[in-house]
Structures are given as structure tokens and as C-alpha cells.
Design a protein around this motif. Sequence first.
Motif, short mmCIF file in Angstrom:
data_model
loop_
_atom_site.label_atom_id
_atom_site.label_comp_id
_atom_site.label_asym_id
_atom_site.label_seq_id
_atom_site.Cartn_x
_atom_site.Cartn_y
_atom_site.Cartn_z
N CYS A 34 0.99 72.08 -28.29
CA CYS A 34 0.88 71.37 -29.57
C CYS A 34 -0.01 70.14 -29.44
O CYS A 34 -0.81 69.84 -30.33
CB CYS A 34 2.26 70.97 -30.07
SG CYS A 34 3.22 72.34 -30.73
N PHE A 35 0.13 69.42 -28.32
CA PHE A 35 -0.69 68.21 -28.13
C PHE A 35 -2.18 68.56 -28.15
O PHE A 35 -2.96 67.94 -28.88
CB PHE A 35 -0.33 67.53 -26.81
CG PHE A 35 -1.28 66.42 -26.44
CD1 PHE A 35 -1.23 65.20 -27.08
CD2 PHE A 35 -2.26 66.62 -25.47
CE1 PHE A 35 -2.12 64.18 -26.76
CE2 PHE A 35 -3.15 65.61 -25.13
CZ PHE A 35 -3.08 64.38 -25.78
N TRP A 36 -2.58 69.56 -27.39
CA TRP A 36 -4.00 69.89 -27.31
C TRP A 36 -4.49 70.57 -28.58
O TRP A 36 -5.62 70.35 -29.02
CB TRP A 36 -4.27 70.75 -26.08
CG TRP A 36 -4.20 69.95 -24.83
CD1 TRP A 36 -3.16 69.86 -23.96
CD2 TRP A 36 -5.21 69.06 -24.34
NE1 TRP A 36 -3.45 68.98 -22.95
CE2 TRP A 36 -4.70 68.47 -23.15
CE3 TRP A 36 -6.47 68.71 -24.76
CZ2 TRP A 36 -5.43 67.56 -22.40
CZ3 TRP A 36 -7.22 67.80 -24.01
CH2 TRP A 36 -6.69 67.24 -22.85
N ALA A 38 -3.30 69.93 -31.58
CA ALA A 38 -3.42 68.84 -32.55
C ALA A 38 -4.62 67.96 -32.25
O ALA A 38 -5.32 67.51 -33.18
CB ALA A 38 -2.13 68.01 -32.54
N LEU A 39 -4.87 67.71 -30.97
CA LEU A 39 -6.01 66.87 -30.59
C LEU A 39 -7.32 67.49 -31.05
O LEU A 39 -8.24 66.78 -31.49
CB LEU A 39 -6.02 66.66 -29.07
CG LEU A 39 -6.97 65.59 -28.52
CD1 LEU A 39 -6.56 64.21 -29.03
CD2 LEU A 39 -6.96 65.62 -26.99
N THR A 46 -3.30 62.62 -33.83
CA THR A 46 -2.58 63.00 -32.60
C THR A 46 -2.27 61.78 -31.75
O THR A 46 -1.15 61.62 -31.25
CB THR A 46 -3.43 64.01 -31.79
OG1 THR A 46 -3.69 65.14 -32.60
CG2 THR A 46 -2.68 64.44 -30.54
N LEU A 63 3.68 66.67 -33.69
CA LEU A 63 2.62 67.42 -33.03
C LEU A 63 2.61 68.88 -33.50
O LEU A 63 1.54 69.48 -33.68
CB LEU A 63 2.78 67.35 -31.51
CG LEU A 63 2.50 66.00 -30.87
CD1 LEU A 63 2.73 66.07 -29.37
CD2 LEU A 63 1.08 65.53 -31.16
N LEU A 66 0.86 69.01 -36.79
CA LEU A 66 -0.58 68.80 -36.67
C LEU A 66 -1.28 70.01 -36.05
O LEU A 66 -2.38 70.39 -36.45
CB LEU A 66 -0.86 67.56 -35.82
CG LEU A 66 -0.57 66.20 -36.45
CD1 LEU A 66 -0.62 65.10 -35.39
CD2 LEU A 66 -1.59 65.90 -37.55
N ALA A 67 -0.63 70.63 -35.06
CA ALA A 67 -1.29 71.68 -34.27
C ALA A 67 -1.41 73.00 -35.02
O ALA A 67 -2.37 73.75 -34.81
CB ALA A 67 -0.54 71.90 -32.97
#
Length: 485
Positions: A34-36, A38-39, A46, A63, A66-67
Motif C-alpha cells: 500500500c505504501f509504494w 500510494a506513493l 502518502t 494508505l 490511497l493505493a
Amino acid sequence: MAASLRSRARSVTMRPLVLDVDGTFLRTDMLLECFWGALGRDPLATLAALRHLRDRPQLKAELAALAQLRTDLLPVNPDVAARAAAAMAEGREVVLASAADRGLVARLAADHGLSPRVFASGEGVNLKGAVKAQALVAAFGPRGFDYAGNEPADRAVWDQAETALVVGDAASARALAAAGRPVQHLPGGWSVRALARALRPHQWVKNVLLLLPMIAAHQFDMATLLPVLLGVVAFSAAASAIYIVNDLLDLEADRLHPVKHRRPFAAGAVPIGVGMLACLGLGGVALMIGAALNMAFLGVLILYMVTSLAYSLRLKRARWVDVATLAGLYTLRVVAGAAAGGIAASLYMLIFVFPVFLTLGCVKRLTELALAPDAGRLPGRGYGRADRADLLNVAGLGVFGALLIFFLYSLSEQGRALYPDSWLMWLAMLPIGVWLVRMVALGWMGRQDHDPIVFAMRDKLGLGLVMLTLALMFWAAGLWGQWFG
């Protein structure tokens, strides 16, 4: 006694199989996914979400929103999936229990036809370790379930389960067995070889471009060569760090690609966390070597890394901007070679290599479009098959521009000083033109590697044309006479 055995068999059949998700059912970590993800979609939002680092359920929820993670594409551990399928065939309930966001876990269970009853983080609860154990005991009772996990944090759950299925964590498996618990050990983990593949060492060949200023200036002494070679090492480390970032940002696009889905992070062969640590280490090595060489080289290296990061985050999704950025990154390698060796780089040379690399950037996209399975947009890119003609036109302009600048250089004061026999330089334009046109044609037909520079380093006919060009240039410079009399 027979009735007792039947009762025991029935209880095993009815006992649910509970699966941890991250590193157990999946060969990845959904929080880092999810972090990557979303980034790549919204970097600023993020980074803002990281303010919830101490509130894990809230961080995971933000996250995940967002992702917009596609859980159906996440890599599954085949051994655990096989156990789950066998349990369902026996009529047992297979339940996911994870510290990941509840919405994601529910979607994952639906994707794979598992029980709709899931245990996951949400509403202020981070379902991990003892908290997960309590939730499962409340639902199934002590020893009322079998549990598959993969890390020491799962020990609290294994202690409450009837049978412990341990994925990859050999130390935990031994400790449970020593405590007299029923244990089944399943394969898991990752290999250094897979991590090495993620660094893409075959791409380091592109950094031979740092040698170009030294060759063009005819400075073949060791005092120039050694720092340039150190520069090659620094750029190789920096490039591998950026390749990791690029792969982590491109996880979904790679999983949809006919070839790239086998990349280590996309396939789950290497954990995302391991890749992040490797990225930091390689970036640090690159910067230390750069600082040890000189400030000019360090500045070019930092510019390369920042531009590469911008390319991975945003620029590669913008039509035409991406091929121009690729050309700029290749050109920065040439500038870096001049800075490392203390060579005065010719402006003509820099202007010459840019259209060459612009052409090769178009060739890269032409190859991808030729090999694409359908006429839709390339995953994570801004091009579709309808753009092939425009890419071909830009590539043609790049070929024409490169040859024109090469010709003008042969007439310049610096060109005549370094290459007195200008007619040989004009003759060298023939193999240069043939090489460029051939690269464009092969890209159009889809008969190349996805990276034209890597392909060029393995292409025997292309290498022959490059060697012929260098031979003519050395002849024009009078170097053959100096070296061999």
C-alpha cells in the motif's frame, strides 16, 4: 474406541485453518504494498499519511485508500495455497487473520474463495501477536483452530492453536517442536540470488558511457581511467538503488506485464522490506564513492539520482517527457564520466549524444508497443499502439539530428584539432547512421530487448558497426599511427 477415533477425525475436519496473510498466504506485505502503491499515485498525500506511524490501524486505512491496491494480483505462496485448497476440499473453513487493513483482507479472501469471515486491523485495533491470539480464541476457543504464520510475532497465536504451520521461520519451528507442540514446516523466505537479480546487474553495462569523454578526448592514461572506473562503480550502485525504487513503484504494472511479472518484487521472491534496505545501502555506497572522487562528479551523481527518482515517481507516465528524460539520464552518464576523469567535455559531444539517446528512448517504447498483447495503453506508461507512428517520427528526427551535429563537429575548430583527417569522420557517419536506423527498425518490429542499450551490448552486428565507427575515428585522429607506427 472406534467412536472416539471418529469423533477426533470429525473434530480435525471441522477445525478451521487460519492463515496469516503477510509472508504466509501472500509472498509480500500488504502495508508496504500500500505504501509504494500510494506513493506512485499521490506522493504528497502518502508522506502526509506517515504522521500516523504510531497509530497503525489509521495509517493502514489511509494508505489502503490511497493505493487502491489490486489484491487479486498479489503473489500467493503456492505451498500455503495448496494447504488451503486441501482444507476446503475436506470441508474445513479457511480463514484469513492479519494485521493488515480489514477491507484489503476481506477483498483478498473473496479473490481466492476463502471464508468471508476475516480477522484484521481496524477501528483502532492493530490485530497482531497477542491481540490476534485473543480474537481467534474468542471465536474458536483454545486449540480450536490450526494456524499458519511466518514470524516470531506469531508465537502468541501458535501457542493457542492446535497445530502450528510455520512458513519459512525455522527457528520458531524448532522452538515449538521443542515445547512439544504439533508443528508442520512449510518452505518460505528469500534468496540472495533473487535479490541480486533485482539489482539488475546486466544493466550496469550502460555505465560504460562514462568512458566516452575519455575516448573522445584521447586520454587513455591510468590517472584518467581509474577515477572514471570508480565513477562507473558509483553509477552502477546508484542505478541499482533506483531500479529497486522503480520496481517497487511499478508492482501493479509489472504484474500485468507479460515478462516483467517475473521480476523479484512483483513475484514476491524478495520481500519489499529487504529491497528497501538494499536501496538505502546502495545509495549510500554511491554517494560515498562520489564524495571521494570530487564535488563535480558528486553533483552530477545526485542530479542523476534525483532525476531518476522523479522519473520513477511521475515523469515516466507523461508522453514524450519520459523519452526526453531517458535521453537526459543517458547524457548525464557522459557528463559524469567527464567530471570523474577531470576531462573538458565537448559541448558538441553532449549535443550529439542527446539525440542519439532520444532515438533510443523512442526505440524502447516502440519495442514495448510492438510486444504489447493488445492495443491499450502500456501499464504505467502514456503510450498505446496509436502512438507508434509519432514515436517513429521522433526517432527519425533524432537520427537526423545526431548525424548533423556529428558533421558540424567535424568542421569545428576542436573537431579539426582532434581529428585532422575530416573525410574519415564523414565516412564514420555511415556506420553510425546504419546502426541508428537498424536499432529503430528492430524496435519497430519488436525484435529487441526492452532496454535498447542492453540489447546493443549483446548485438554482434551492432557492435561491429560501433567498432568500425571507432576505428575510423581513431584513424582520423592519427591514433593508429601513434600506437602502431
